[in-house]
Write a protein that holds these residues in place. Structure first.
Motif, PDB file in Angstrom:
ATOM      1  N   SER A 204      12.175  23.059  38.646  1.00  0.00           N
ATOM      2  CA  SER A 204      11.079  23.067  39.617  1.00  0.00           C
ATOM      3  C   SER A 204      11.476  22.339  40.888  1.00  0.00           C
ATOM      4  N   ARG A 205      10.784  22.692  41.966  1.00  0.00           N
ATOM      5  CA  ARG A 205      10.928  22.082  43.285  1.00  0.00           C
ATOM      6  C   ARG A 205      12.344  22.169  43.845  1.00  0.00           C
ATOM      7  N   GLY A 206      13.148  23.087  43.319  1.00  0.00           N
ATOM      8  CA  GLY A 206      14.492  23.288  43.841  1.00  0.00           C
ATOM      9  C   GLY A 206      15.438  22.146  43.587  1.00  0.00           C
ATOM     10  N   ILE A 207      15.066  21.229  42.677  1.00  0.00           N
ATOM     11  CA  ILE A 207      15.910  20.057  42.442  1.00  0.00           C
ATOM     12  C   ILE A 207      15.778  19.474  41.051  1.00  0.00           C
ATOM     13  N   ALA A 208      14.599  19.591  40.410  1.00  0.00           N
ATOM     14  CA  ALA A 208      14.328  18.881  39.154  1.00  0.00           C
ATOM     15  C   ALA A 208      14.516  19.804  37.951  1.00  0.00           C
ATOM     16  N   LEU A 209      15.305  19.342  36.981  1.00  0.00           N
ATOM     17  CA  LEU A 209      15.532  20.091  35.754  1.00  0.00           C
ATOM     18  C   LEU A 209      15.105  19.231  34.566  1.00  0.00           C
ATOM     19  N   ASP A 210      14.195  19.753  33.759  1.00  0.00           N
ATOM     20  CA  ASP A 210      13.678  19.037  32.595  1.00  0.00           C
ATOM     21  C   ASP A 210      14.026  19.796  31.321  1.00  0.00           C
ATOM     22  N   ILE A 211      14.479  19.066  30.314  1.00  0.00           N
ATOM     23  CA  ILE A 211      14.743  19.643  29.000  1.00  0.00           C
ATOM     24  C   ILE A 211      13.696  19.101  28.045  1.00  0.00           C
ATOM     25  N   SER A 245       4.194  24.509  41.467  1.00  0.00           N
ATOM     26  CA  SER A 245       5.647  24.588  41.252  1.00  0.00           C
ATOM     27  C   SER A 245       5.987  25.247  39.922  1.00  0.00           C
ATOM     28  N   GLY A 246       7.292  25.346  39.661  1.00  0.00           N
ATOM     29  CA  GLY A 246       7.765  26.055  38.479  1.00  0.00           C
ATOM     30  C   GLY A 246       7.278  25.471  37.178  1.00  0.00           C
ATOM     31  N   ASN A 247       7.097  24.147  37.116  1.00  0.00           N
ATOM     32  CA  ASN A 247       6.651  23.577  35.844  1.00  0.00           C
ATOM     33  C   ASN A 247       5.165  23.807  35.592  1.00  0.00           C
ATOM     34  N   ASP A 248       4.478  24.477  36.552  1.00  0.00           N
ATOM     35  CA  ASP A 248       3.081  24.856  36.346  1.00  0.00           C
ATOM     36  C   ASP A 248       2.933  26.301  35.877  1.00  0.00           C
ATOM     37  N   ALA A 249       4.030  27.058  35.846  1.00  0.00           N
ATOM     38  CA  ALA A 249       3.937  28.500  35.606  1.00  0.00           C
ATOM     39  C   ALA A 249       3.248  28.831  34.291  1.00  0.00           C
ATOM     40  N   ASP A 250       3.582  28.084  33.226  1.00  0.00           N
ATOM     41  CA  ASP A 250       2.989  28.475  31.937  1.00  0.00           C
ATOM     42  C   ASP A 250       1.498  28.153  31.857  1.00  0.00           C
ATOM     43  N   LEU A 251       0.975  27.345  32.786  1.00  0.00           N
ATOM     44  CA  LEU A 251      -0.473  27.167  32.840  1.00  0.00           C
ATOM     45  C   LEU A 251      -1.162  28.491  33.122  1.00  0.00           C
ATOM     46  N   PHE A 252      -0.556  29.278  34.012  1.00  0.00           N
ATOM     47  CA  PHE A 252      -1.170  30.527  34.441  1.00  0.00           C
ATOM     48  C   PHE A 252      -1.002  31.647  33.416  1.00  0.00           C
ATOM     49  N   VAL A 260      -5.496  28.853  40.200  1.00  0.00           N
ATOM     50  CA  VAL A 260      -5.307  28.853  41.648  1.00  0.00           C
ATOM     51  C   VAL A 260      -3.926  28.301  41.966  1.00  0.00           C
ATOM     52  N   MET A 261      -3.181  29.081  42.753  1.00  0.00           N
ATOM     53  CA  MET A 261      -1.909  28.630  43.303  1.00  0.00           C
ATOM     54  C   MET A 261      -2.151  28.230  44.747  1.00  0.00           C
ATOM     55  N   VAL A 262      -1.846  26.985  45.069  1.00  0.00           N
ATOM     56  CA  VAL A 262      -2.127  26.465  46.404  1.00  0.00           C
ATOM     57  C   VAL A 262      -1.257  27.175  47.436  1.00  0.00           C
ATOM     58  N   SER A 263      -1.696  27.166  48.700  1.00  0.00           N
ATOM     59  CA  SER A 263      -0.966  27.907  49.738  1.00  0.00           C
ATOM     60  C   SER A 263       0.422  27.340  49.974  1.00  0.00           C
ATOM     61  N   ASN A 264       0.631  26.078  49.606  1.00  0.00           N
ATOM     62  CA  ASN A 264       1.934  25.438  49.773  1.00  0.00           C
ATOM     63  C   ASN A 264       2.780  25.529  48.509  1.00  0.00           C
ATOM     64  N   ALA A 265       2.504  26.520  47.660  1.00  0.00           N
ATOM     65  CA  ALA A 265       3.230  26.665  46.389  1.00  0.00           C
ATOM     66  C   ALA A 265       4.726  26.873  46.628  1.00  0.00           C
ATOM     67  N   GLN A 266       5.520  26.373  45.689  1.00  0.00           N
ATOM     68  CA  GLN A 266       6.970  26.476  45.771  1.00  0.00           C
ATOM     69  C   GLN A 266       7.433  27.912  45.511  1.00  0.00           C
ATOM     70  N   GLU A 267       8.619  28.206  46.014  1.00  0.00           N
ATOM     71  CA  GLU A 267       9.173  29.558  45.906  1.00  0.00           C
ATOM     72  C   GLU A 267       9.276  30.016  44.448  1.00  0.00           C
ATOM     73  N   GLU A 268       9.665  29.103  43.546  1.00  0.00           N
ATOM     74  CA  GLU A 268       9.870  29.538  42.156  1.00  0.00           C
ATOM     75  C   GLU A 268       8.568  29.954  41.489  1.00  0.00           C
ATOM     76  N   LEU A 269       7.433  29.330  41.889  1.00  0.00           N
ATOM     77  CA  LEU A 269       6.144  29.723  41.309  1.00  0.00           C
ATOM     78  C   LEU A 269       5.685  31.057  41.889  1.00  0.00           C
TER      79      LEU A 269
END
Length: 460
Positions: A204-211, A245-252, A260-269
């Motif tokens: 997510s956010r073009g920088i953060a990777l979580d396992i 952001s990407g770590n919110d995708a599975d919420l949807f 709701v995806m905010v207007s400033n949503a990240q590219e990956e979302l």
């Protein structure tokens, strides 16, 4: 009488002097104790099903870090306390660890949520005290071994560990550039699979990777909570999820929820939306940023009121009579903020209107313990006009609750926050209101009978 006096102490020693006598006085004492104790429990606070459950990401969704005055967040706060706190649930779902979540609360005017889902859905905590859900964390242990994850990730030099606070029992977090992330995510997943783990990797956010464990994630935590409410016979009537952001995708991807995806949503979302959900009419791409987008979505889906008290220019000038104690206190403190910021016109009429709703023989108990007549307090407010003009001064209320304790009497409790420059203070505030006028025979509306403030210690 000793028992009654001990309960009244938080409201003020002078309280009984102004409302003494009558059988109804006993109701004033006995009912609220059970009422407000029950409200402390986040899972039982709402009687029956929540009218609305909002589950929101924090950074760049609820909180706009590009808005130094936090205007959208303050608008949402007022809307929530005015219209939703009493019968709805607020959930924060964040990639932050509990440590960094607490840090954000010190920096931003965040409300107290009913539930916090932290560390990208690996930890669930309830209420003011952040009581952990041990059952959920037990589920995270399935096919998970943190030591194995650290061993295998050490073989990928592209990965840079995030700070120690972000390394959690069921989350290992790194920084990595997007190009490198796309190259290593598949082989990394295969390596961990060969070691017997069942994991997921979230970028997510073009920088953060979580396992994380395969069963973790914001969406899975939401599904768990919904199942828990269903088992208790209290499923929310409507649920709105909010992310950027990407770590919110599975919420949807959660069935039967609005999103709701905010207007400033990240590219990956946005890319995930285009590939997976562009025909899902229950997902709304907002034209507003952050908390303003959440307010916009409430209106778009018709989930309830979406006009914040902060959208009312001069709340005390409203001629409509209100018998809603929560609205009354929100209107007063919003006026108080704008009066001191010189954002409303200075007029004797405004002060006289305040005098008309504050009982002349009522008492204001200062956090220091000093007591003064309510009208003296209003005189102090009058003299403070413009003393915060041009400064970073904001007032917001949190955890507002109201209990009718007599046929014409209400007790309202809330945390009143004031931010002035770099400093902030919080007072537990109790207000006694009565709908029957005492001084003005033909007047309508509520009267403030007694106000008691106790300063809360803000833990650093």
């Amino acid at each position: 009488m000793s028992y009654l006096r001990s309960y009244l102490r938080p409201v003020g020693r002078r309280f009984s002097a102004h409302l003494c006598g009558g059988q109804g006085y006993c109701n004033l004492i006995v009912v609220p104790q059970a009422t407000f104790t029950g409200l402390r429990n986040s899972m039982d606070r709402v009687n029956g099903s929540a009218r609305l459950m909002i589950l929101s990401d924090l950074d760049y969704t609820m909180v706009d870090h590009d808005d130094p005055e936090n205007l959208a967040l303050l608008r949402f706060n007022a809307l929530w306390e005015a219209n939703y706190r009493h019968d709805s649930l607020l959930v924060f779902s964040t990639g932050r660890s509990p440590t960094l979540y607490k840090q954000l609360k010190k920096e931003k005017p965040l409300l107290t949520p009913d539930i916090v889902v932290s560390s990208v859905g690996t930890e669930i905590m309830y209420g003011d005290l952040l009581v952990r859900d041990d059952d959920w964390e037990q589920l995270m242990n399935k096919k998970w071994n943190r030591n194995v994850v650290t061993e295998e990730t050490a073989k990928f030099p592209e990965l840079a560990l995030q700070s120690e606070t972000e390394q959690r029992p069921h989350k290992v977090s790194f920084y990595v550039e997007k190009v490198q992330a796309l190259k290593i995510m598949r082989p990394l997943s295969e390596c961990l699979g060969k070691r017997g783990l069942d994991i997921k990797i979230i970028y997510s956010r073009g920088i953060a990777l979580d396992i994380l464990p395969q069963g973790a994630g914001k969406g899975q935590a939401l599904a768990y909570l919904l199942k828990k409410f269903q088992a208790n016979g209290k499923p929310p009537l409507n649920t709105l999820v909010c992310g950027d952001s990407g770590n919110d995708a599975d919420l949807f991807s959660t069935p039967k929820v609005y999103g709701v995806m905010v207007s400033n949503a990240q590219e990956e979302l946005l890319q995930w939306y285009a590939e997976n959900a562009k025909n899902n009419h229950d997902i709304f791409l907002a034209s507003e940023r952050c908390a303003a987008a959440i307010i916009q979505a409430i209106g778009y889906f018709g989930l309830g009121p979406n006009i914040s008290p902060r959208d009312v220019l001069v709340p005390l000038d409203c001629k409509e009579v209100t018998l809603i104690p929560v609205h009354e206190v929100l209107s007063f403190y919003l006026f108080y903020e704008r009066w001191r910021r010189a954002e409303v016109q200075k007029s004797d009429q405004s002060i006289e209107k305040l005098r008309s709703v504050f009982y002349s023989l009522g008492i204001f108990v200062h956090p220091s313990g000093f007591e003064q007549p309510l009208h003296n307090y209003i005189d102090e407010v009058a003299r403070s006009y413009g003393d915060k003009q041009g400064t970073d001064f904001w007032v917001w209320l949190d955890k507002v609750s109201s209990a009718q304790i007599g046929s014409d009497t209400w007790l309202v409790k809330f945390d009143k926050w004031e931010l002035s420059g770099a400093g902030r203070e919080c007072c537990l505030t109790t207000v006694l209101m009565c709908s029957k006028p005492i001084e003005v025979p033909n007047a309508n509306g509520l009267r403030w009978m007694h106000v008691h403030q106790t300063r809360r210690i803000i833990q650093e």
